[in-house]
Design a protein around this motif. Structure first.
Motif, PDB file in Angstrom:
ATOM      1  N   PRO A  68       0.802  -1.212   0.000  1.00 22.85           N
ATOM      2  CA  PRO A  68       0.000   0.000   0.000  1.00 22.85           C
ATOM      3  C   PRO A  68       0.843   1.275   0.000  1.00 22.85           C
ATOM      4  CG  PRO A  68      -0.221  -1.189   2.092  1.00 22.85           C
ATOM      5  CD  PRO A  68       0.643  -2.022   1.220  1.00 22.85           C
ATOM      6  N   HIS A  69       0.367   2.272  -0.725  1.00 19.80           N
ATOM      7  CA  HIS A  69       1.011   3.578  -0.803  1.00 19.80           C
ATOM      8  C   HIS A  69      -0.070   4.653  -0.731  1.00 19.80           C
ATOM      9  CE1 HIS A  69       5.055   2.181  -1.986  1.00 19.80           C
ATOM     10  NE2 HIS A  69       4.423   1.250  -2.692  1.00 19.80           N
ATOM     11  N   GLY A  70       0.392   5.890  -0.837  1.00 10.55           N
ATOM     12  CA  GLY A  70      -0.556   6.995  -0.944  1.00 10.55           C
ATOM     13  C   GLY A  70      -0.220   7.820  -2.164  1.00 10.55           C
ATOM     14  N   LEU A 104       3.368  13.315  -3.632  1.00  9.74           N
ATOM     15  CA  LEU A 104       3.995  12.613  -2.518  1.00  9.74           C
ATOM     16  C   LEU A 104       3.237  11.341  -2.182  1.00  9.74           C
ATOM     17  CD1 LEU A 104       4.587  15.718  -0.204  1.00  9.74           C
ATOM     18  CD2 LEU A 104       6.288  14.565  -1.645  1.00  9.74           C
ATOM     19  N   CYS A 105       3.949  10.433  -1.519  1.00  6.28           N
ATOM     20  CA  CYS A 105       3.304   9.248  -0.970  1.00  6.28           C
ATOM     21  C   CYS A 105       2.829   9.625   0.424  1.00  6.28           C
ATOM     22  CB  CYS A 105       4.284   8.091  -0.918  1.00  6.28           C
ATOM     23  SG  CYS A 105       3.556   6.617  -0.171  1.00  6.28           S
ATOM     24  N   SER A 106       1.532   9.508   0.670  1.00  4.96           N
ATOM     25  CA  SER A 106       0.958   9.958   1.941  1.00  4.96           C
ATOM     26  C   SER A 106       0.855   8.831   2.965  1.00  4.96           C
ATOM     27  CB  SER A 106      -0.418  10.576   1.693  1.00  4.96           C
ATOM     28  OG  SER A 106      -1.199   9.712   0.899  1.00  4.96           O
ATOM     29  N   LEU A 107       1.411   7.685   2.636  1.00  6.16           N
ATOM     30  CA  LEU A 107       1.312   6.537   3.536  1.00  6.16           C
ATOM     31  C   LEU A 107       2.710   5.958   3.721  1.00  6.16           C
ATOM     32  CD1 LEU A 107      -1.245   4.956   4.669  1.00  6.16           C
ATOM     33  CD2 LEU A 107      -0.742   3.289   2.890  1.00  6.16           C
ATOM     34  N   PHE A 108       3.147   5.862   4.991  1.00  8.78           N
ATOM     35  CA  PHE A 108       4.506   5.354   5.211  1.00  8.78           C
ATOM     36  C   PHE A 108       4.627   3.934   4.663  1.00  8.78           C
ATOM     37  CE2 PHE A 108       7.854   3.195   7.495  1.00  8.78           C
ATOM     38  CZ  PHE A 108       8.892   4.083   7.289  1.00  8.78           C
ATOM     39  N   CYS A 109       5.651   3.727   3.811  1.00  4.37           N
ATOM     40  CA  CYS A 109       5.723   2.428   3.134  1.00  4.37           C
ATOM     41  C   CYS A 109       7.101   1.787   3.238  1.00  4.37           C
ATOM     42  CB  CYS A 109       5.326   2.595   1.668  1.00  4.37           C
ATOM     43  SG  CYS A 109       6.320   3.789   0.790  1.00  4.37           S
ATOM     44  N   GLY A 110       7.985   2.340   4.094  1.00  6.95           N
ATOM     45  CA  GLY A 110       9.291   1.712   4.273  1.00  6.95           C
ATOM     46  C   GLY A 110      10.414   2.724   4.292  1.00  6.95           C
ATOM     47  N   GLY A 112      12.555   3.907   2.203  1.00 11.63           N
ATOM     48  CA  GLY A 112      12.739   4.904   1.142  1.00 11.63           C
ATOM     49  C   GLY A 112      11.522   5.790   0.942  1.00 11.63           C
ATOM     50  N   HIS A 113      10.573   5.719   1.870  1.00  7.47           N
ATOM     51  CA  HIS A 113       9.309   6.442   1.715  1.00  7.47           C
ATOM     52  C   HIS A 113       9.510   7.931   1.432  1.00  7.47           C
ATOM     53  CE1 HIS A 113       5.284   7.909   2.622  1.00  7.47           C
ATOM     54  NE2 HIS A 113       5.816   8.701   3.522  1.00  7.47           N
ATOM     55  N   ALA A 114      10.434   8.557   2.181  1.00 11.89           N
ATOM     56  CA  ALA A 114      10.648  10.000   2.031  1.00 11.89           C
ATOM     57  C   ALA A 114      11.261  10.354   0.676  1.00 11.89           C
ATOM     58  CB  ALA A 114      11.530  10.521   3.154  1.00 11.89           C
ATOM     59  N   ASP A 115      11.834   9.353   0.010  1.00 10.20           N
ATOM     60  CA  ASP A 115      12.449   9.606  -1.299  1.00 10.20           C
ATOM     61  C   ASP A 115      11.436   9.523  -2.443  1.00 10.20           C
ATOM     62  OD1 ASP A 115      14.907   9.770  -0.022  1.00 10.20           O
ATOM     63  OD2 ASP A 115      15.234   7.599  -0.209  1.00 10.20           O
ATOM     64  N   MET A 116      10.216   9.144  -2.124  1.00 14.90           N
ATOM     65  CA  MET A 116       9.204   9.029  -3.178  1.00 14.90           C
ATOM     66  C   MET A 116       8.751  10.425  -3.568  1.00 14.90           C
ATOM     67  SD  MET A 116       6.894   5.800  -2.011  1.00 14.90           S
ATOM     68  CE  MET A 116       5.860   5.841  -3.458  1.00 14.90           C
ATOM     69  N   LYS A 117       9.239  10.875  -4.702  1.00 11.27           N
ATOM     70  CA  LYS A 117       8.894  12.228  -5.132  1.00 11.27           C
ATOM     71  C   LYS A 117       8.484  12.223  -6.586  1.00 11.27           C
ATOM     72  CE  LYS A 117      11.478  14.908  -1.797  1.00 11.27           C
ATOM     73  NZ  LYS A 117      12.739  14.445  -1.229  1.00 11.27           N
TER      74      LYS A 117
END
Ligand SMILES: [Cu+2]
Length: 129
Positions: A68-70, A104-110, A112-117
């Motif tokens: 799951p992601h956001g 942005l990904c609004s759901l913490f997914c691991g 590298g989550h903060a790198d999802m841009k």
């Protein structure tokens, strides 16, 4: 004789279609939204950049390739959870302002989550000409 009628008919149809197309340019809101497909995965959006014209209505079909992601674009009040699975989530909005807006990904997914841009790049029609 038949061929002549056919040519005449095609010309009339072409002129009608051209008329419809120019009406569409004047009122883009009345058009069907443009469909854009996006895949979210650890830890990226594909494609990372979505381009649109100012005022264009978009229908973004977002699908997860793993967990799951956001999918969030704050400026346009877009925020949806994208569950695990093959069914895409449909998100519709109007790119009502020109500029570059983070996706942005609004759901913490691991890790590298903060790198999802990602980015939504909205240009005015005048700038594109
Ligand atoms: Cu994430």
């Amino acid at each position: 004789m038949r061929i002549r009628y056919f040519v005449l008919y095609t010309c009339v149809a072409g002129a009608l279609l051209a008329g419809i197309a120019s009406t569409g340019d004047a009122a883009p809101q009345a058009n069907e939204p443009r469909v854009v497909e996006v895949v979210v995965k650890r830890f990226a959006f594909e494609p990372a950049t979505i381009e649109a014209f100012e005022g264009e209505r978009l229908r973004v079909l977002v699908r997860s390739a793993d967990g799951p992601h956001g999918f969030e674009i704050k400026r346009f009040k877009v925020s949806k959870e994208i569950p695990r699975g093959t069914e895409p989530v449909t998100i519709e909005f109007t790119a009502s302002e020109a500029g570059t807006f983070p996706i942005l990904c609004s759901l913490f997914c691991g890790d590298g989550h903060a790198d999802m841009k990602g980015a939504l790049v909205v240009v005015t029609r005048a700038a594109a000409n």
